[in-house]
Design a protein around this motif. Sequence first.
Motif, short mmCIF file in Angstrom:
data_model
loop_
_atom_site.label_atom_id
_atom_site.label_comp_id
_atom_site.label_asym_id
_atom_site.label_seq_id
_atom_site.Cartn_x
_atom_site.Cartn_y
_atom_site.Cartn_z
N HIS A 12 9.01 4.37 3.62
CA HIS A 12 9.29 4.09 5.03
C HIS A 12 10.67 3.48 5.23
N HIS A 26 4.26 5.14 12.46
CA HIS A 26 4.25 5.17 10.99
C HIS A 26 4.90 6.48 10.60
N ARG A 79 0.83 -1.21 0.00
CA ARG A 79 0.00 0.00 0.00
C ARG A 79 0.87 1.27 0.00
MN MN Z 1 1.77 7.05 5.09
#
Ligand code: MN
Length: 602
Positions: free
Chosen positions: A240, A204, A13
């Motif tokens: 990330h 996150h 995602r």
């Molecule tokens: Mn995000």
Amino acid sequence: MTKKITVTDTILRDAHQSLLATRMRTEDMLPICDKLDKVGYWSLEVWGGATFDACVRFLKEDPWERLRKLKAALPNTRLQMLLRGQNLLGYRHYSDDVVRAFVAKAAVNGIDVFRIFDAMNDVRNLRVSIEAVKAAGKHAQGTICYTTSPVHTIDAFVTQAKVMADMGVDSIAIKDMAGLLTPYATGELVAALKDALPLEVVVHSHDTAGVASMCQLKAIENGADRIDTAISSMAWGTSHPGTESMVAALRGTPYDTGLDLELIQEIGLYFYAVRKKYHQFESEFTGVDTRVQVNQVPGGMISNLANQLKEQGALNRMDEVLAEIPKVRADLGYPPLVTPTSQIVGTQAFFNVLAGERYKTITNEVKLYLQGRYGRAPGQVDEKLRRQAIGSEDVIDVRPADLLKPELAKLRGEIGALAKSEEDVLTYAMFPDIGRKFLEEREAGTLTPETLLPIPSGNGVAAPGGEGVPTEFVIDVHGETYRVDITGVGIKGEGKRHFYLSIDGMPEEVVFEPLNEFVGGSGAGKRKQASAPGDVSTTMPGNIVDVLVKEGDAVKAGQAVLITEAMKMETEVQAPIAGTVKAVHVAKGDRVNPGEVLIEIA
Ligand code: MN
């Protein structure tokens, strides 16, 4: 003390949303699911507003079908989605019956964990979706949208987390969509949350500014339970921290994740190849960019904004837009920048720059925002701007969805027989225009995904069909020689043409719209340039959503005469003078360019 850190991988995602404009196709996910399922992740993030939108808009895939396939292919791993509270996956507030129906269907089709956020951190907009997730027996994760401003203190975030805990959430996520967190600020916030609540805390954080892995380490040292990572070949930059890197960093410590590093490395090689396939969507801003610590623009927003600016030939104004964004944000009472507030603030900043004058044009979304229709602003909005935008209209102070009547039955009626299931109705509810188009194309059997450009290297694969003898060229580019074949120029519906292009034997279908037909069909580029005081024109390239007047109508100065859409935002275009409409040169759906005469008033 040993405390195993658990991991949510965002590869399916947020990783491709941040790096590849959300374009990864299901066909590139399924072959690796068997390995992903063996890693032992706490969850895999697989679904959200942008993935749903891209499926329907560009990939011509049914997003519900993707979810079911992933569920079947990942039987041992929780599947997670990102939900925009009362906005669900769309850009407006839905009535409560739609929220409940959507959550129930997402749960049935395979979602186990719902990370629920509100762009304003207005907890009133989270309540119904949290209730719906609990009613479905699933995990509700309450989200703090992290941002910095004079009103976003640690106390304010802890208070928000406590309210979400009272609403029944199972865990708390710190959602740092822009990469604004710094390591010590993260440690302090996590410690305060763990001190105040018995719930798991997840971090996150986007690595835009290059500090996300340090933030996660500080979070872990201060009691965080879980981190969001991305497989390394789609990690870092606006994505990330790399999964392999974090697993390696924590291995053999009290925080060991226990995940199999070799297996994750194999998965990393797989996605290394997949990423190449989507090279045309790579953002130009993939390295470390610390400007985010000043302008607060989230990674996904930077890559989408860059793509949209590029389409409109205005990429050179990026720096000006980035400088304007924090000013607009302050005027609006410091909303965090995340969908939809990121689009609202970003587009208004874009107008302020392109029009050469701040708030000369105010988008409809900014007007609604200033009326309180997205929820409560975190700080004070600029009252002068509010009056300029909404005049004497009321400001609402209730939860926006309290003003909405149940609408599921109405939506069902609108889409009618095109919907074969309740899921189809919800697709239409989320994205009325592109959702309907998708269902129509599916009915007609004409669903065609957008074309991908060839990977710039190859090894002698035969061209896929195409008629006639190839036309061959040998070209030299920077001292490299390439053999180029072009085969099968033909018509492909709606005035589009296509041909097969192969470079050194690597074939790709190219679909294009001949410029003369495009211009003839839409009228764009044929209209004269505005010069008279009563000429109505726009400052942005865009599409006509609605024409509000017709020839012969009397109009007042400042009266809305057109609604245009650019960059997903609608704007009213007003009559520059009072008078009578002499001519209307546009219709709903037309594409228009800046400066063209769209309506004449005299
Ligand atoms: Mn995000």
